[in-house]
Design an enzyme around this catalytic site. Structure first.
Site, PDB file in Angstrom:
ATOM      1  N   GLU A   1       0.846  -1.198   0.000  1.00  0.00           N
ATOM      2  CA  GLU A   1       0.000   0.000   0.000  1.00  0.00           C
ATOM      3  C   GLU A   1       0.880   1.247   0.000  1.00  0.00           C
ATOM      4  O   GLU A   1       1.954   1.240   0.607  1.00  0.00           O
ATOM      5  CB  GLU A   1      -0.919  -0.011   1.233  1.00  0.00           C
ATOM      6  CG  GLU A   1      -1.938  -1.135   1.213  1.00  0.00           C
ATOM      7  CD  GLU A   1      -2.893  -1.075   2.405  1.00  0.00           C
ATOM      8  OE1 GLU A   1      -2.800  -0.123   3.209  1.00  0.00           O
ATOM      9  OE2 GLU A   1      -3.737  -1.970   2.522  1.00  0.00           O
TER      10      GLU A   1
ATOM     11  N   HIS B   1      -8.246   1.051   1.868  1.00  0.00           N
ATOM     12  CA  HIS B   1      -8.014   0.965   3.307  1.00  0.00           C
ATOM     13  C   HIS B   1      -8.937   1.930   4.074  1.00  0.00           C
ATOM     14  O   HIS B   1      -8.486   2.801   4.826  1.00  0.00           O
ATOM     15  CB  HIS B   1      -6.553   1.254   3.640  1.00  0.00           C
ATOM     16  CG  HIS B   1      -6.092   0.578   4.908  1.00  0.00           C
ATOM     17  ND1 HIS B   1      -4.857   0.014   5.048  1.00  0.00           N
ATOM     18  CD2 HIS B   1      -6.722   0.359   6.091  1.00  0.00           C
ATOM     19  CE1 HIS B   1      -4.728  -0.504   6.257  1.00  0.00           C
ATOM     20  NE2 HIS B   1      -5.861  -0.298   6.910  1.00  0.00           N
TER      21      HIS B   1
END
Length: 531
Positions: free
Chosen positions: A263, A281
Site C-alpha cells: 500500500e 483501506h
C-alpha cells in the site's frame, strides 16, 4: 513551562482544543507529517507528537527528537512508528486500540453485501444506462455459512452482526475457548474445516508470522467452490496472485478487499477482475471513528504530559511514576513469564493463574497481571498492550485468577504463572535478583536458574547422557553461539529440560538436526523483548 505538542497529521479541531483546554501549548500543522525533512528540523522543540498514519516516526526522526516524551497515534496501527527506536529514546508510544472496532467491522459487513450482490459493478453498469438486470444475479446472506478467521475485538463484532443477518457462523481462532464460542453463538472449528464449509470467509487477525499468508495458495485450494472472500484486516494475509487465478477459474465467486500486500496499491493482481470489490483501506474511515480516536489520543497524551499517567502504551507499563521505580524489573519479569507461556501454548487457553509470593505480593498486582497477560497474548496479536490485554483475554473467555502470599521459599519474592488449557497445565516461575535482572527459576516444577535473553531455545528430554554435547555440537555446527546454558531435571533418569540463551535465533536447519537425533521430546525457539 507548559508542555508543547505538535499535531502533524489531520486530527479534528475538537481534539486540538483538548490540548489547549488542558493548558498544553499545541502547534496544529496537519500537513507537516508528509514533509519528513521539515518535520526533522522542528521535532526537537516538542514534548509530544500526535499523529495518524501520514507521519512516519522513524529512527532517524527520533534521533532529532531530544525533548520528545510521548507519541500518540490516533488509531490502532503503529506500523509508522519505530517502537524499538522510541523505547531506546525513552519515548512512550500510545495508540487508541478500541476506537475504530465497530467501524471496521461494519465495513467488512458492507463489503460482504457488496460482493454478494455485485453492487459496484451493477452501479457502474446502471450509470452507463445499460440496465443489465439479468447479468448481476446475486446471492442471499441468510442461511449462508460465514467463516470468521480471528474472533477477537473486530471479528467478534462481525460474528454478532452476521448472526443478526441469520447467517451460520463458524470461527477459527486458536485463542477462542469453546465456552466463549458458545456464548457468542458461533461454532469453533479448525481452519481446514472453515475453508471447506464457508460460503463467505472474512479475516480479522493482525499480520504476524503465524498469520502471514494464512490464505495461501494451498489453503485457498481447500475452499468451497463459489466462496467469496473478504479482507478488511491487514495486507499479506492472502496470497493475492493465487486468489486472482481462482477468481478467473470461477472457483472463487468474488472477493472484497480493503487492504493489500503493498500500500498504497497502485497495481494489484486483483484489480479489474469481475466481482472484485476494492476500497483504499477505508476500514476506520468514518466520521465517528476518526473523531473518537482523535479525542482519545489527545486526552491520553494530555494526561501523561501533565500527570504522568500512562494509558494504552505499547512500550511502557500503565503504572504511576512512583510505582515504576520499584516495579520496573518485576513488570519486565511478568512480561517474560507471559511471553514464555504464550509461545509454548498452541491450543485455546481456558485460564491464567498467577501467584505472587513475598515482596512482590505487596505491589500493584493489577499492573503485573496486565503485564503477564500481555506477554501471553502478544503471540496472537503483537499490538496488544497492558491496557488492552485483559480485554482481549476476557473476549476470548479466558479466566484470570490471582493469589498472593507471604514469603514461602528461598527467594524474597517470585511470580509463578500457570496457563490452563483443555489438554494440560503449564507453569513457569521467576524472580528478580538484587542486580535488578529477571530470572526464570522453575519450569514445569523443575528448578532452574536461567538468565533471560532476546533469543532462547527450550528443549525437553529424558535425563540421559549426551544432551549437552548434542546441543552444543549441533548449534556450533550451525554457527549459533551459546551465551548461557541452563539444565534441570525432575529426578535421575526422569524428565529433564534445557534452556539456552543464544546470540541469534536458532535456524530451522539446526532444530531439524536436533530432532533427527530422537533425543528430544520438544524443541522450541523462543524470543523475548529484553530492551
Amino acid at each position: 513551562m507548559a508542555p508543547k505538542v505538535l499535531v502533524s497529521d489531520k486530527l479534528s479541531e475538537t481534539a486540538v482544543q483538548i490540548f489547549r483546554d488542558r493548558g498544553i501549548d499545541v502547534d496544529f500543522m496537519p500537513d507537516l507529517g508528509k514533509d519528513k525533512d521539515k518535520l526533522a528540523e522542528v521535532i526537537g522543540q516538542y514534548d509530544g507528537l500526535a499523529i495518524r498514519s501520514a507521519t512516519k516516526a522513524t529512527a532517524k526522526l527520533l534521533e532529532k527528537a531530544d525533548n520528545l516524551k510521548v507519541i500518540g497515534r490516533a488509531g490502532i496501527g503503529t506500523d509508522n512508528v519505530d517502537k524499538e527506536a522510541a523505547s531506546k529514546k525513552g519515548v512512550i508510544v500510545m495508540n487508541t486500540p478500541f476506537g475504530n472496532m465497530i467501524t471496521t467491522a461494519e465495513h467488512a459487513i458492507a463489503m460482504m453485501f457488496a460482493v454478494a450482490r455485485q453492487i459496484p459493478e451493477a452501479s457502474e453498469s446502471t450509470h452507463a444506462g445499460k440496465w443489465e438486470k439479468s447479468k448481476f444475479m446475486g446471492v442471499e446472506l441468510t442461511n449462508k455459512t460465514l467463516g470468521v478467521i480471528g474472533a477477537g475485538n473486530i471479528g467478534g463484532i462481525v460474528c454478532d452482526r452476521a448472526r443478526g443477518l441469520k447467517m451460520k457462523v463458524v470461527a477459527y481462532d486458536p485463542f477462542l475457548s469453546e465456552e466463549k464460542a458458545n456464548k457468542m453463538g458461533v461454532e469453533k472449528v479448525e481452519l481446514d474445516t472453515l475453508l471447506a464449509r464457508a460460503d463467505f470467509i472474512t479475516l480479522h487477525v493482525p499480520f504476524t508470522d503465524a498469520t502471514a499468508n494464512i490464505l495461501s495458495k494451498e489453503n485457498l485450494a481447500k475452499t468451497k467452490k463459489g466462496v467469496r472472500i473478504i479482507n478488511c484486516a491487514r495486507g499479506g494475509l492472502v496470497d493475492e496472485e493465487a486468489l486472482a487465478e481462482l477468481l478467473k477459474s470461477g472457483h472463487v465467486a468474488g472477493a472484497a478487499f480493503d487492504v493489500f500486500s503493498e500500500e498504497p496499491a497502485k497495481e494489484n493482481a486483483l484489480f479489474n477482475l469481475p466481482n472484485v470489490v476494492c476500497t483504499p483501506h477505508l476500514g476506520a474511515a468514518t466520521t465517528e471513528a476518526q473523531e473518537n480516536v482523535a479525542l482519545q489520543v489527545a486526552e491520553q497524551m494530555s494526561n501523561y504530559l501533565l500527570t504522568g499517567a500512562v494509558e494504552n502504551a505499547l512500550n511502557m507499563p500503565s503504572v504511576t511514576a512512583e510505582e515504576a521505580k520499584v516495579m520496573g524489573p518485576w513488570i519486565k519479569l511478568a512480561d517474560h513469564l507471559g511471553a514464555f507461556s504464550g509461545q509454548m501454548t498452541d491450543e485455546p487457553i481456558k485460564a491464567i493463574n498467577i501467584l505472587y509470593d513475598g515482596v512482590v505480593a505487596d505491589m500493584n498486582l493489577a499492573a503485573l497481571n496486565c503485564a503477564v497477560v500481555a506477554g501471553i497474548m502478544k503471540k496472537a496479536n503483537p499490538d496488544v498492550n497492558m491496557v488492552s490485554a485483559p480485554v482481549v483475554a476476557k473476549e476470548r473467555g479466558i479466566q484470570i485468577s490471582t493469589t498472593n502470599q507471604d514469603k514461602s521459599g528461598t527467594f524474597d519474592g517470585y511470580i509463578k504463572v500457570t496457563v490452563v488449557t483443555d489438554k494440560r497445565e503449564r507453569s513457569i516461575a521467576g524472580t528478580v535478583f538484587s542486580d535488578g535482572k529477571p530470572r526464570f527459576i522453575q519450569i514445569k516444577g523443575i528448578n532452574i536458574d536461567a538468565e533471560i535473553g532476546a533469543n532462547m531455545l527450550y528443549t525437553t528430554n529424558e535425563d540421559v547422557p549426551g544432551i549437552i554435547g548434542t546441543l552444543g555440537q549441533t548449534l556450533g555446527d550451525n554457527g549459533v553461539n551459546i551465551a548461557n546454558f541452563t539444565l534441570g531435571r525432575a529426578d535421575v533418569g526422569g524428565e529433564a529440560i534445557a534452556l539456552l540463551y543464544v546470540d541469534e535465533p536458532v535456524p530451522a536447519e539446526a532444530r531439524a538436526k536436533l530432532a533427527e537425533t530422537d533425543m528430544f521430546r520438544q524443541i522450541k525457539p523462543l524470543a523475548f523483548d529484553v530492551a
